[in-house]
Design a protein around this motif. Structure first.
Motif, PDB file in Angstrom:
ATOM      1  N   HIS A 139       0.851  -1.283  -0.097  1.00  0.00           N
ATOM      2  CA  HIS A 139       0.142  -0.001   0.188  1.00  0.00           C
ATOM      3  C   HIS A 139       0.818   1.170   0.153  1.00  0.00           C
ATOM      4  N   GLU A 141       0.695   4.004  -1.142  1.00  0.00           N
ATOM      5  CA  GLU A 141       0.061   5.362  -0.941  1.00  0.00           C
ATOM      6  C   GLU A 141       0.214   5.911   0.517  1.00  0.00           C
ATOM      7  N   ARG A 142       0.720   4.965   1.216  1.00  0.00           N
ATOM      8  CA  ARG A 142       0.841   5.420   2.598  1.00  0.00           C
ATOM      9  C   ARG A 142       2.263   5.952   2.842  1.00  0.00           C
ATOM     10  N   GLY A 165       2.624   8.332  -6.027  1.00  0.00           N
ATOM     11  CA  GLY A 165       1.367   7.401  -5.462  1.00  0.00           C
ATOM     12  C   GLY A 165       0.995   7.832  -4.041  1.00  0.00           C
ATOM     13  N   THR A 166       1.920   8.624  -3.526  1.00  0.00           N
ATOM     14  CA  THR A 166       1.190   9.267  -2.068  1.00  0.00           C
ATOM     15  C   THR A 166       0.049   9.970  -2.130  1.00  0.00           C
ATOM     16  N   SER A 167      -0.809   9.620  -0.987  1.00  0.00           N
ATOM     17  CA  SER A 167      -2.102   9.785  -1.080  1.00  0.00           C
ATOM     18  C   SER A 167      -2.156  11.462  -0.195  1.00  0.00           C
TER      19      SER A 167
END
Length: 324
Positions: A139, A141-142, A165-167
């Motif tokens: 994951h 994104e975290r 891709g970091t949210s």
């Protein structure tokens, strides 16, 4: 140093409890977070915990930490037997192992496998691109970079660097953690060197060129930097300084520099565009900053007071104990 305790304490794991990781742990513990450090062994982690308490005592004695800081750190900081134990309940994890890509990827994979799936995972890297490590994290994104500077208890700025891709939730969570310690954050794109080191090493590179060319000695260059433009930098960044000097003046200086260094000091497009538009800085009410002309006297008064206060502080401290 006074740190207000956060109203929203988290469980935070620091993986790598050496000089940088340990300093980050002190700051987060002082802010009231539950901090768990880990290292290559339980013994190393526990020894570093003891070192951080001893170090805190010295900081208190030197007036750098408030009275009672060591007790606060002691109450909020524990050492884990392993990385897996440290991150098992963590809501935020900061990796602070040495600057080796393979080691960081290996460590991040262990963190990712053992931490809760919704834990934010950060790296304190100062040079390695975040995207080069992201695939080691489930994951991704975290995952992002949270770059504290040395010495981390006392330097107030922290770079926040995301990969593609970091949210947004991850950015916000990391910024909240850092800001809870009283530090200031800046979001940076994932490029080699980020911002801090691109600027720092650009200055250092030019300084070494001047020494190699015989223009000035190491000592004299350091004197020029710390007593002239470096004297301004605690209060204003390069764009604010340029606005106050006048962007037209900067453009003229670039033309002059080009006589000796036509490529190295080509006029930046962003500067030329502003000057061509008549936006010359604070004297015209527009430039990189948006300071109305009528507010310029207030800015100048602040600037002058800041510089006098800085000199008073330097006079109080006396010269740094360095020799050349």
């Amino acid at each position: 140093m006074a740190i207000k305790q956060t109203d929203n304490p988290l469980t935070i794991a620091i993986v790598g409890s050496g000089y940088m990781g340990g300093g980050i742990a002190q700051v987060l513990a002082l802010a009231g977070h539950t901090v768990i450090i880990s290292d290559v062994s339980a013994e190393v982690a526990e020894n570093n915990r003891k070192r951080l308490l001893t170090e805190s005592d010295q900081f208190v004695a030197d007036g750098l930490f408030e009275a009672g800081s060591t007790a606060t750190i002691d109450a909020h900081l524990t050492a884990a037997a392993s990385i897996e134990e440290a991150v098992a309940q963590a809501q935020f994890v900061e990796e602070a192992v040495p600057e080796k890509l393979d080691l960081k990827r290996e460590t991040l994979a262990r963190i990712s496998a053992a931490a809760p799936v919704d834990a934010v995972i950060a790296s304190n890297t100062s040079t390695i691109q975040i995207g080069a490590m992201a695939s080691a994290v489930d994951h991704p994104e975290r995952f992002l970079g949270v770059h504290f500077s040395n010495p981390s208890p006392f330097i107030p700025g922290v770079e926040i660097i995301g990969h593609d891709g970091t949210s947004e939730d991850t950015f916000a969570a990391a910024e909240a953690v850092v800001q809870s310690t009283g530090k200031q954050t800046a979001r940076i794109k994932d490029v080699t060197g980020f911002v801090l080191n691109r600027l720092q090493y650009a200055l250092f590179h030019e300084a070494t060129q001047l020494v190699d060319e015989g223009v000035a000695s190491v000592e004299d260059i350091d004197t020029v930097v710390r007593t002239t433009f470096g004297f301004r930098l605690p209060f204003f960044g390069p764009f604010a300084i340029a606005d106050m000097a006048g962007l037209d003046v900067y453009a003229f200086c670039y033309e002059s520099l080009q006589q000796g260094f036509p490529e190295r000091f080509a006029t930046p497009k962003i500067l030329k565009d502003l000057v061509d538009a008549g936006k010359l800085g604070t004297k015209s009410g527009a430039g990189f900053l948006n300071v109305p002309a009528e507010d310029t006297p207030e800015l100048v008064a602040y600037r002058n007071k800041a510089y006098v206060k800085m000199q008073q502080l330097l006079d109080e401290l006396g010269p740094a104990p360095v020799t050349y």
